[in-house]
Design a protein around this motif. Structure first.
Motif, short mmCIF file in Angstrom:
data_model
loop_
_atom_site.label_atom_id
_atom_site.label_comp_id
_atom_site.label_asym_id
_atom_site.label_seq_id
_atom_site.Cartn_x
_atom_site.Cartn_y
_atom_site.Cartn_z
N GLY A 1 0.98 -1.07 0.36
CA GLY A 1 0.01 0.31 0.35
C GLY A 1 0.76 1.53 -0.46
O GLY A 1 0.07 2.62 -0.15
N ASP B 1 -2.98 -4.30 -8.35
CA ASP B 1 -3.36 -5.51 -7.62
C ASP B 1 -1.72 -7.40 -7.73
O ASP B 1 -2.44 -7.84 -7.62
N SER C 1 0.80 -3.95 6.26
CA SER C 1 -0.26 -3.83 5.46
C SER C 1 -1.06 -5.03 6.21
O SER C 1 -0.26 -5.91 6.94
N ASP D 1 -3.82 -7.01 6.39
CA ASP D 1 -4.44 -7.81 5.65
C ASP D 1 -3.23 -9.06 5.56
O ASP D 1 -3.54 -9.81 5.27
N THR E 1 -1.41 0.33 7.10
CA THR E 1 -2.01 0.48 6.28
C THR E 1 -3.42 -0.74 5.81
O THR E 1 -2.62 -1.76 6.61
N LYS E 2 -4.40 -0.51 5.61
CA LYS E 2 -5.38 -1.75 4.93
C LYS E 2 -6.11 -1.55 6.47
O LYS E 2 -6.48 -2.99 6.58
N ASP F 1 -8.79 -0.64 7.29
CA ASP F 1 -10.35 -1.21 6.95
C ASP F 1 -10.97 -2.52 6.88
O ASP F 1 -11.69 -2.66 6.63
N VAL F 2 -10.38 -3.19 7.37
CA VAL F 2 -9.84 -4.80 6.53
C VAL F 2 -10.77 -5.37 7.91
O VAL F 2 -10.56 -5.32 9.09
N SER G 1 -6.46 4.02 6.27
CA SER G 1 -6.44 3.00 5.10
C SER G 1 -6.47 4.13 3.67
O SER G 1 -7.68 5.08 3.73
N LEU H 1 -6.87 3.62 0.99
CA LEU H 1 -8.26 3.29 0.04
C LEU H 1 -9.03 4.01 -0.24
O LEU H 1 -9.70 4.41 -0.64
#
Length: 485
Positions: free
Chosen positions: A327, A344, A403, A405, A435-436, A438-439, A464, A466
């Protein structure tokens, strides 16, 4: 019309030339005047004494160079190998004054012009090294002319490089080709041990030139062997020997290269890397009471040839380091106007990016270096390797982008630390950007990661990118490197 006048001093073999002309021509004659002054006062510049020392080029530098050589189209270049050659001095002229009623007048062959220099300058106009060629040669000085004219000076070559470029001495490319890709390159160089204008050790460069006195002559009408049997000529050779010795010592005093290299970390005036050769004396300088018509002159002295490595180390406050697809690029796009590639798949970032962000009303800026992803085994040249880490070496702090996730974020942190090595982390403030956020299960993983980070006295911030939820990330970066203190 150029006006000139010869005046004979106590060394009749060398005649001073006084010109009423442009300062560019006078400057070359002033150099001869300085040498003449040394001869008048019996002064010879001190000699540089040298020892043989081991010199090393790091494996990471050589690996990056090999990787860039194998690419057909370079979009970014942060390492290059360049051969440089300063200009040779122009030859002296064999000529005699011609006038009505006189078949042959006094000698009036002028001195050759000095060769051009090689200079380098740090400029904010460039962001990498891809504009540079592999070979640069300064112009040779022009030969001297009749009527006592000094040859024109050879044009200099000025290399413009990005701010943050470091320059290393290198052996010729032929010696580097056979080096194993998994080891440093070591060789021996001559290092000055009695003085240096640089801090630390200094490499003594070498240039090819003729022997003092006896070498470098240009003859007309008579063979060299005949002239060297002439006692009038050999007396001139004895005086020229000291003249050549002074030039050779002066060359050794300027043919120096710092052992640790040049570091062009700020924009500034051009730095002279290599100096051109001195022009040869024309036959007007060799008339004596016993040799009225000298049909000989001196060749110009040679320039110097050196191979150098250039390595760009970007100037940034904080560097982003993370695994591929962690990210980093999305974060940079969210907090700045930089537009790195996002995807991705692994290695969407193939070249380093610099993002600049205003962090206060007074215009204070934060510069962030985003480098390609690091994977397990990168220190052994897997993936993108560690070559791009040179761009975080100047950073005050490092932000590890982790990350949430991933299965085990703590394991990812330790993997990055292991690949970077202690030497790259020494004296640098560390920030963890999670980061991320929100997962699923991100909160639980963040708490576990936060506990680990606090135990090491580092700082951490979740985000996050994104969802544009990056509040506090820029402030944490600025605090990490002390910009807003």
């Amino acid at each position: 019309m150029l006006k000139s006048q010869l005046c004979i001093n106590k060394y009749p073999v060398f005649r001073r030339l006084r010109r009423i002309t442009s300062s560019a021509i006078v400057r070359d004659e002033e150099e001869l005047g300085r040498i003449q002054h040394m001869m008048d006062n019996g002064y010879v510049p001190a000699n540089n004494y040298t020892d043989r020392k081991r010199y090393t080029l790091p494996q990471s530098l050589l690996t990056s160079w090999r990787q860039l050589r194998s690419k057909q189209h370079d979009t970014f270049k942060d390492v290059c190998l360049i051969k440089l050659k300063s200009g040779n001095g122009g030859d002296g002229k064999i000529s005699f004054f011609r006038a009505s009623g006189k078949s042959v007048g006094p000698p009036d062959g002028g001195t050759g012009g000095p060769g051009g220099n090689i200079l380098i300058q740090a400029s904010e106009q460039y962001s990498d090294l891809k504009h540079l060629r592999h070979i640069y040669s300064a112009q040779n000085g022009k030969a001297g002319g009749s009527t006592q004219l000094t040859g024109a000076r050879g044009e200099n070559v000025v290399l413009n490089v990005p701010v943050g470029t470091k320059i290393y001495f290198s052996p010729p490319i032929e010696e580097l080709r056979g080096v194993s890709p998994d080891q440093d390159f070591e060789t021996e160089v001559d290092v000055v041990n009695n003085w240096s204008r640089f801090k630390g050790k200094t490499i003594q460069l070498k240039r090819n030139n003729f022997d003092d006195g006896k070498g470098g002559w240009i003859f007309k009408e008579r063979d060299q062997d005949i002239w060297f049997q002439d006692p009038h000529f050999t007396s001139i050779v004895d005086k020229v020997k000291k003249f050549d010795l002074i030039n050779r010592r002066q060359e050794r005093n300027v043919d120096l290269f710092p052992f640790e290299g040049y570091d062009l970390d700020i924009p500034g005036e051009p730095v002279c890397l290599l100096t051109g050769g001195v022009g040869g004396l024309g036959n007007m300088h060799f008339q004596t009471a016993t040799l009225r018509s000298p049909t000989f002159a001196k060749k110009g002295r040679e320039g110097i040839e050196v191979t150098i490595f250039m390595e760009l180390k970007m100037i940034a406050d904080i560097g982003l380091v993370g695994l591929p697809n962690s990210g980093k690029s999305t974060l940079i796009r969210t907090i700045s106007n930089a537009r790195p590639k996002v995807g991705d798949y692994d290695f969407t970032t193939l070249v380093p990016n610099i993002a600049t962000i205003n962090v206060s009303a007074d215009g204070t800026q934060l510069k962030i270096a985003d480098i390609p992803g690091i994977i397990k085994g990168a220190r052994n040249n897997k993936g993108m390797g560690l070559g791009f880490l040179r761009h975080i070496e100047r950073c005050k702090g490092i932000a590890l982008v982790i990350s949430l996730d991933r299965e085990d974020p703590i394991e990812d942190v330790e993997l990055l630390l292991n690949e970077l090595g202690k030497e790259r982390l020494e004296n640098k403030n560390i920030l963890i950007i999670a980061t991320k956020a929100d997962v699923d299960n991100a909160e639980e993983k963040f708490k576990s990661l936060q506990k680990y980070v606090i135990s090491r006295n580092w700082d951490i911030v979740p985000c996050s990118a994104l969802n544009n939820d990056v509040g506090g990330v820029v402030d944490k970066m600025a605090d990490t490197v002390g910009i807003l203190d």
